[in-house]
Motif scaffolding. Structure first.
Motif, PDB file in Angstrom:
ATOM      1  N   ILE A 295     -37.713 -88.388 -40.491  1.00 39.23           N
ATOM      2  CA  ILE A 295     -37.667 -89.696 -41.145  1.00 39.23           C
ATOM      3  C   ILE A 295     -38.605 -89.702 -42.347  1.00 39.23           C
ATOM      4  N   MET A 296     -38.102 -90.182 -43.476  1.00 43.43           N
ATOM      5  CA  MET A 296     -38.947 -90.398 -44.648  1.00 43.43           C
ATOM      6  C   MET A 296     -39.148 -91.895 -44.806  1.00 43.43           C
ATOM      7  N   ALA A 297     -40.430 -92.288 -44.873  1.00 45.76           N
ATOM      8  CA  ALA A 297     -40.774 -93.689 -45.077  1.00 45.76           C
ATOM      9  C   ALA A 297     -41.456 -93.838 -46.431  1.00 45.76           C
ATOM     10  N   ALA A 298     -41.272 -94.991 -47.057  1.00 48.33           N
ATOM     11  CA  ALA A 298     -41.860 -95.234 -48.377  1.00 48.33           C
ATOM     12  C   ALA A 298     -42.565 -96.581 -48.397  1.00 48.33           C
ATOM     13  N   ASP A 299     -43.702 -96.608 -49.079  1.00 51.82           N
ATOM     14  CA  ASP A 299     -44.460 -97.840 -49.288  1.00 51.82           C
ATOM     15  C   ASP A 299     -44.880 -97.846 -50.752  1.00 51.82           C
ATOM     16  N   GLY A 300     -44.197 -98.629 -51.551  1.00 52.05           N
ATOM     17  CA  GLY A 300     -44.414 -98.561 -52.986  1.00 52.05           C
ATOM     18  C   GLY A 300     -43.903 -97.239 -53.519  1.00 52.05           C
ATOM     19  N   GLU A 301     -44.735 -96.538 -54.247  1.00 49.98           N
ATOM     20  CA  GLU A 301     -44.329 -95.250 -54.793  1.00 49.98           C
ATOM     21  C   GLU A 301     -44.629 -94.086 -53.854  1.00 49.98           C
ATOM     22  N   ARG A 302     -45.341 -94.363 -52.771  1.00 51.43           N
ATOM     23  CA  ARG A 302     -45.721 -93.277 -51.865  1.00 51.43           C
ATOM     24  C   ARG A 302     -44.645 -93.036 -50.817  1.00 51.43           C
ATOM     25  N   GLN A 303     -44.346 -91.786 -50.591  1.00 48.78           N
ATOM     26  CA  GLN A 303     -43.354 -91.385 -49.594  1.00 48.78           C
ATOM     27  C   GLN A 303     -43.960 -90.321 -48.680  1.00 48.78           C
ATOM     28  N   GLU A 304     -43.727 -90.468 -47.383  1.00 44.73           N
ATOM     29  CA  GLU A 304     -44.202 -89.492 -46.405  1.00 44.73           C
ATOM     30  C   GLU A 304     -43.127 -89.296 -45.342  1.00 44.73           C
ATOM     31  N   THR A 305     -43.198 -88.168 -44.655  1.00 42.34           N
ATOM     32  CA  THR A 305     -42.206 -87.864 -43.634  1.00 42.34           C
ATOM     33  C   THR A 305     -42.857 -87.664 -42.272  1.00 42.34           C
ATOM     34  N   GLY A 306     -42.057 -87.842 -41.264  1.00 37.30           N
ATOM     35  CA  GLY A 306     -42.444 -87.525 -39.889  1.00 37.30           C
ATOM     36  C   GLY A 306     -41.241 -86.929 -39.187  1.00 37.30           C
ATOM     37  N   SER A 307     -41.472 -86.057 -38.250  1.00 42.33           N
ATOM     38  CA  SER A 307     -40.342 -85.422 -37.562  1.00 42.33           C
ATOM     39  C   SER A 307     -40.676 -85.168 -36.104  1.00 42.33           C
ATOM     40  N   HIS A 308     -39.638 -85.115 -35.307  1.00 36.24           N
ATOM     41  CA  HIS A 308     -39.816 -84.801 -33.890  1.00 36.24           C
ATOM     42  C   HIS A 308     -38.523 -84.187 -33.379  1.00 36.24           C
ATOM     43  N   GLY A 309     -38.660 -83.292 -32.431  1.00 35.57           N
ATOM     44  CA  GLY A 309     -37.491 -82.638 -31.855  1.00 35.57           C
ATOM     45  C   GLY A 309     -37.701 -82.334 -30.391  1.00 35.57           C
ATOM     46  N   VAL A 310     -36.603 -82.144 -29.695  1.00 31.82           N
ATOM     47  CA  VAL A 310     -36.631 -81.768 -28.282  1.00 31.82           C
ATOM     48  C   VAL A 310     -35.549 -80.727 -28.047  1.00 31.82           C
ATOM     49  N   GLY A 311     -35.716 -79.953 -27.002  1.00 30.50           N
ATOM     50  CA  GLY A 311     -34.699 -78.951 -26.692  1.00 30.50           C
ATOM     51  C   GLY A 311     -35.000 -78.226 -25.398  1.00 30.50           C
ATOM     52  N   GLY A 312     -34.099 -77.341 -25.029  1.00 28.75           N
ATOM     53  CA  GLY A 312     -34.290 -76.567 -23.812  1.00 28.75           C
ATOM     54  C   GLY A 312     -33.025 -75.840 -23.422  1.00 28.75           C
ATOM     55  N   ARG A 313     -33.094 -75.153 -22.299  1.00 32.16           N
ATOM     56  CA  ARG A 313     -31.943 -74.393 -21.795  1.00 32.16           C
ATOM     57  C   ARG A 313     -31.179 -75.245 -20.784  1.00 32.16           C
TER      58      ARG A 313
END
Length: 478
Positions: free
Chosen positions: A189-207
């Motif tokens: 996910i990319m979030a923006a506040d004014g001109e600033r933009q930052e990202t966060g990510s998360h994942g899951v997985g398995g067999r």
């Protein structure tokens, strides 16, 4: 594991190979070799990515092939093909025989003990959901994320699945097989506040199949976590530079342990004496309380295997116990040359690759300290909660890692989020500087992929909260 004849059907009934003749060809190819095997593989894989409110890409692939290997002393001959036919296998046999020229060894080396204890099911995740349902899932995740916060500007979601069937035939005629599911769900996910933009990510997985990961309760939690990281990073300030006490959070920060220490404990580097840990068995290499384990037997974890890619059942191998180096990770070749036992860590990316000693799920065990106490006892330092990429030199153990989520610790409290945190150090040295070990060990959520010699394999990492008394932090403020 028992596969109810699935692999026999794939590799013999549905191909131009006859099982009995194939075994005879392998026996002839490996006669007088020190070791070797035929590795047969069939793989289904898929990947879907949703970006900017639409399906951006979708792929589906089926592959099959074999790899034939003969080992003589330290040398290996390897031939592979995507064609499963007797003529092709015979040509591969002629190729690997070249390594045996003038060698009078024996192929009577014992094969691995068979196992019927599987650490995952043989279900095919690609068949559990329709294509339309997978697209709908990604669309629903995208919509949910955008409704959570008006600052969300971009959402990238992806789902991947794999079903791998393998069969291994040794020179003794021993045959073993395994069927391996693997899935992963990623959210960025990319979030923006004014001109600033930052990202966060998360994942899951398995067999496993997709069942647990498509449950709304589960994927909504992943969206919330990715958004939390992005919002935190919007308020981040430039990181300080210098040497600081560093608190590593539980779970995924174990990637630092994997890269900076784990590779140095693989058998090939130690046999060749190119590892910083070479020749140190029985000696103290870490602080008291540090115990590091590689365990390929944890049910349904991303790095787990019922057996490795040489047919050896995986095990739980203690590498460092209470600070003392007590073991290495071995495939069959390096174990034989070092007069040690294989540990079930002979892994390969596919039939087109020869196996190497590789990690499975590698982690540090819990200690006795409460995580809050570790923070409270740190006057000024860095708390690294999540990691991005990194690099390590196996010979020296030197590493550089970037933290994707980190905070300043001031007067025993976590305060400002930091941007641009890089941790620079030496793996063996870091182990000796561990002064507190938390009681909150956890494995990562199932997203790791390890690269070595151009091969990528799925792995797991883990860590409790730990305090390292002094790591060089590369930041933007001095």
């Amino acid at each position: 594991m028992f596969d109810d004849g699935i692999t026999d059907k794939l590799f013999f009934s549905n191909s131009r190979l006859d099982k009995t003749r194939t075994i005879n060809i392998v026996e002839n190819a490996l006669k007088n070799a020190d070791d070797g095997e035929l590795f047969l593989e069939y793989r289904h894989s898929e990947g879907l990515q949703f970006d900017d409110g639409r399906l951006k890409s979708a792929s589906y692939d089926t592959s099959q092939g074999f790899g034939l290997r003969a080992n003589v002393d330290e040398s290996s001959a390897y031939a592979h093909s995507s064609e499963l036919s007797e003529d092709t296998l015979k040509r591969a046999s002629d190729t690997v025989k070249a390594v045996k020229a003038g060698h009078s060894g024996s192929s009577s080396i014992e094969g691995p003990s068979p196992t019927n204890h599987a650490h995952y099911s043989n279900s095919n995740p690609l068949e559990g959901m329709t294509f339309e349902n997978k697209v709908s899932l990604l669309e629903e995740i995208d919509s949910y994320a955008r409704k959570l916060d008006h600052r969300v500007k971009q959402v990238i979601t992806s789902i991947t699945g794999e079903w791998q069937a393998i069969k291994i035939i040794r020179s003794s005629g021993q045959v073993c097989s395994d069927i391996r599911p693997l899935v992963r769900l990623n959210i960025s996910i990319m979030a923006a506040d004014g001109e600033r933009q930052e990202t966060g990510s998360h994942g899951v997985g398995g067999r496993s199949d997709y069942t647990n990961f498509i449950d709304p309760t589960n994927w909504q939690a992943q969206v919330t976590e990715a958004l939390r990281q992005a919002i935190v990073n919007l308020d981040s300030i430039p990181a300080p530079a210098g040497e600081f006490p560093v608190v590593l959070g539980p779970g995924w920060p174990g990637i630092l342990l994997h890269e900076a220490i784990g590779h140095g404990l693989e058998g090939d580097f130690n046999r060749k004496k190119t590892s910083a840990f070479a020749g140190l068995l029985g000696q103290r290499v870490a602080a008291e309380g540090v115990t590091v384990v590689d365990d390929g037997t944890i049910p349904e974890k991303r790095g787990s295997l019922t057996m490795d890619d040489e047919g050896t059942p995986t095990t739980s191998t203690t590498l460092i116990e209470n600070g003392i180096l007590c073991g290495y990770l071995h495939d069959r070749l390096n174990a034989r040359l070092m007069n040690m036992e294989p540990t079930g860590n002979g892994r390969r990316e596919s039939y087109a690759h020869s196996p190497l000693p590789r990690m499975t799920n590698t982690f540090m065990l819990s200690g006795k300290n409460h995580p809050k106490e570790i923070i409270q006892n740190t006057n000024r330092g860095i708390y690294a909660k999540n990691f991005g990429g990194g690099q390590v030199d196996i010979t020296s153990g030197k590493f550089v890692f970037s933290a994707s989520e980190a905070y300043l610790i001031e007067n025993g409290r976590i305060t400002a989020p930091l941007k641009g945190v890089s941790l620079i150090g030496n793996g063996p040295d870091i182990l000796t500087k561990v002064t507190s070990i938390g009681n909150d060990f956890t494995l990562d959520p199932g997203v790791g992929t390890c690269g070595k010699a151009g091969q990528g394999v799925p792995v797991g990492v883990g860590l409790p909260t730990i305090l390292v008394d002094g790591i060089t932090v590369g930041g933007t403020q001095t």
